[in-house]
Design an enzyme around this catalytic site. Sequence first.
Site, PDB file in Angstrom:
ATOM      1  CB  CYS A   1     -16.793   1.852 -16.899  1.00 38.26           C
ATOM      2  SG  CYS A   1     -16.801   0.930 -15.364  1.00 38.26           S
TER       3      CYS A   1
ATOM      4  CG  ASP B   1       7.745   1.104   7.688  1.00 41.00           C
ATOM      5  OD1 ASP B   1       7.197   1.400   8.764  1.00 41.00           O
ATOM      6  OD2 ASP B   1       8.600   0.208   7.590  1.00 41.00           O
TER       7      ASP B   1
ATOM      8  CB  CYS C   1     -18.917  -2.980 -17.154  1.00 41.12           C
ATOM      9  SG  CYS C   1     -19.335  -1.597 -16.075  1.00 41.12           S
TER      10      CYS C   1
ATOM     11  CG  ASP D   1      11.929  -2.880   6.453  1.00 46.19           C
ATOM     12  OD1 ASP D   1      11.143  -2.409   7.306  1.00 46.19           O
ATOM     13  OD2 ASP D   1      12.332  -4.052   6.474  1.00 46.19           O
TER      14      ASP D   1
ATOM     15  CG  ASP E   1       9.953   0.182  10.997  1.00 43.98           C
ATOM     16  OD1 ASP E   1       9.124   0.117  11.926  1.00 43.98           O
ATOM     17  OD2 ASP E   1      10.284  -0.787  10.300  1.00 43.98           O
TER      18      ASP E   1
END
Length: 836
Positions: free
Chosen positions: A23, A721, A20, A717, A505
């Site tokens: 900004c 993670d 906008c 994966d 994991d």
Amino acid sequence: MSTPLSTTPTLTLPVGGMSCGSCSARLQRHLAQMAGVEQVTVNLATARACIQTHLPLSTLMEAVHKAGFTVPEEQVRCVIHGLTDDPHDLQQAERALSQLAGIRQVQIDLAQARAQIRYIPENIHFEQMRQTLQPLGFDLLPPASESTPEDRAEQERQHSYRELGMRLRYGAPLLIALMLLDHGALTGMTHFLSTQANYSLQAILATPLQFWVGWYFHRSSLTVLRHGSANMHTLVTIGTFSAYFYSLLAWLRPDILQTAAQRPAVYFETAGAIIVLILLGRFLEARAKGATSQAIRQLIGQIPQTAQVIRGTEPLEIPLSQVLPGDRVLVRPGEKIPVDGLILEGESHIDESMLTGEALPIHRRAGERVIGGTLNGRGALICRATRVGQDTVLAQMIALVRQAQGAKPPIAQLADTIAALFVPAILLIAALTFSAWWLLGPPPAITHALLHAVAVLVIACPCALGLATPTSILVGTGRGAEHGILLRGGSALEAAHTLDWVLFDKTGTLTSGQPCLTDWSGTPEDLALVAATEGLSEHPIALAIVAHAKAARLPLPKVDFFEALPGLGVHARIGTTEVWVGTRRLMATVGIAVDAHEEALKGLEQVGKSAVLAAVAGRVAGVLAIADTLRPGSRGAVQALQQAGIQVALLTGDNQRTAQAIARQLGITHVIAEVLPQDKAAEVRRLQQTAAPSKKRRGQGWLSHASPGSRVAMVGDGINDAPALAQADVGIAMGGGTDVAMEAADIVLMRNDPQGVATAIQLSQATMRNIRQNLFWAFAYNVLLIPLAAGLYQPWFGIQLSPVYAAAAMGLSSLTVLGNALRLRRFRPLPPQTTP
């Protein structure tokens, strides 16, 4: 009265994140307050900031970032025509490009004569980069060529190879003739040729050898000399012309150099031998370089050049670059699939071994995805293109390999520093050598001074220093790609060989990630509600529940409200009924008692199953058990890592009993269970801060970098993670995982096999060992032989080095480094040792 023109340059920055007018105003105010900024205009419509200032680009970009916005950058890879193996060329080209406004970073891969340039396109154009390098004797080829960087690098190598071969074909016979004349006493020529006639013939033969055959070196020397610089070819030019002009003087005016009534000797043969021997070394080096990038050329070779696209009723063969997303592509039996896509019609067995390592072709049918570059079997397929060009899986693999091959690990910094000062240092050493022998040496002092100075000039080899690291990385990363291992950069390559811990994991990493529902203690009606709730989740456990319900043909009601609760489970409302599916912690949070089901939960968890509670309308409706099968390579991967002295741990959100059961099957003794996704990175950080296990790290030695605490790798994966992968010293993502995980990782395993973790670490160890060997050779060669060429050993050992042997040694030094790097092509992962 007209306003005087400002001499302050204007920089234009593209700005991201402005939504906008507020900004753009805020950014303009923030930049205008900076000391040194004369004028700022921020345009929201064009998303650009024009800044009149003498401040460097990096300072302005930092200010934009501090204001909460981004500055988009672009990156191109270009071949540099005319770049030699001299590291001084690399330093010169990198410095020239880096000084251009708009250039953010320049990395030049000396082994492939290729530059990776990160820049702000609004401030710099390709033609400016090219014009900057041309005065230095280099030509930057455009990146938007139809050919790949490997094609252009190969064309440059072939051009250099042919030129070297042509000059050698003329130079070798001339040198042989010179040698016969120079050793006239041995060949009997002294019987019919006077010394003056012999010298005259040598001068006639040496002149084309010096000026035309040696023009390969002199051309480069003159180019850099015009800009007040010097490179390795300068050393050859100075050395050979010194011997040549000394010989001309000894031939035409021997009285000037004559001592003790003895006519001075000529050294035309020495100058010619230096040129031919170094040309021979460059010729063999150019030939060997062709093998260093073989792996990536094989990857590129998997991509077909054309595709059969159905636009209308008949298939039309078009170049691959013209295929668009959404096009219908015909793939005939035995053809390579040109792009990533979705099968619309037909079925076939597809050979995906180049990506997955799976030896047997995979049966694919309508509705399933295919990957570009894989080989179609006997069936005809019609596919819809989903990813084309640089977005395909294979193109991204190639991009990752290129990125890794152009990277410099920290170990290369010392070599780069020395290489930058090498040529000036050698010129100084040669001058000191000449002066010392001329003033202090025995008669004929001028001859001894000349020969030792020339020997110093031609034996010095910065090329070995420059090639030591990039050639090993080039071959090592290429070999990794052949094993489905993609390394993102040099830092990951260096860090992976000194790991203390590897954290895995569980779901989708050590297990197949395709669990199935094995137990349900409630009614089919409640299971239908649970499956309807899980139908809006992408978690593997949810997919298993939904697949079971569909197989049982249970009618799934419509879900009116759904929310995922990371690390806990899911919540949905179906009509007026509230459904909760998840862990004990979730049930405790919403106030649902689970004591009556505790024994059932423990029993399922003790056999390695994931037990999940389902609550309907405020009561526990039943317990679900989901089992996930271990990947075939999981046990071998854990065993290989443990045998290498690396600690292995299981890091999972599963409860302690389930995690312990899986760990026992794999031989893992360290288990970190019940960890929420946002806490995984903290667990990695905690391990990094602990003392490293008392073991000798394999692969460490000369030029290794010790660090306090432990070096930790994380293997995962999923999206959850990604923070842990980014926190780890080395993040390793499985290729079948999410894009977020692969973006956060340093190493990507394209084959969903945990054994790739052990292979990646072994490859890292082999590559770093190879780099250290190359650097040791490059340093030792120069440290030992430059003093020998200068004659420092002669007073004590009576040893001196002829310039001819010095030229031969210099040619062999680069070949030794290249040959050692090529040994990595024979890399084979070590299988885990079987324990009795």
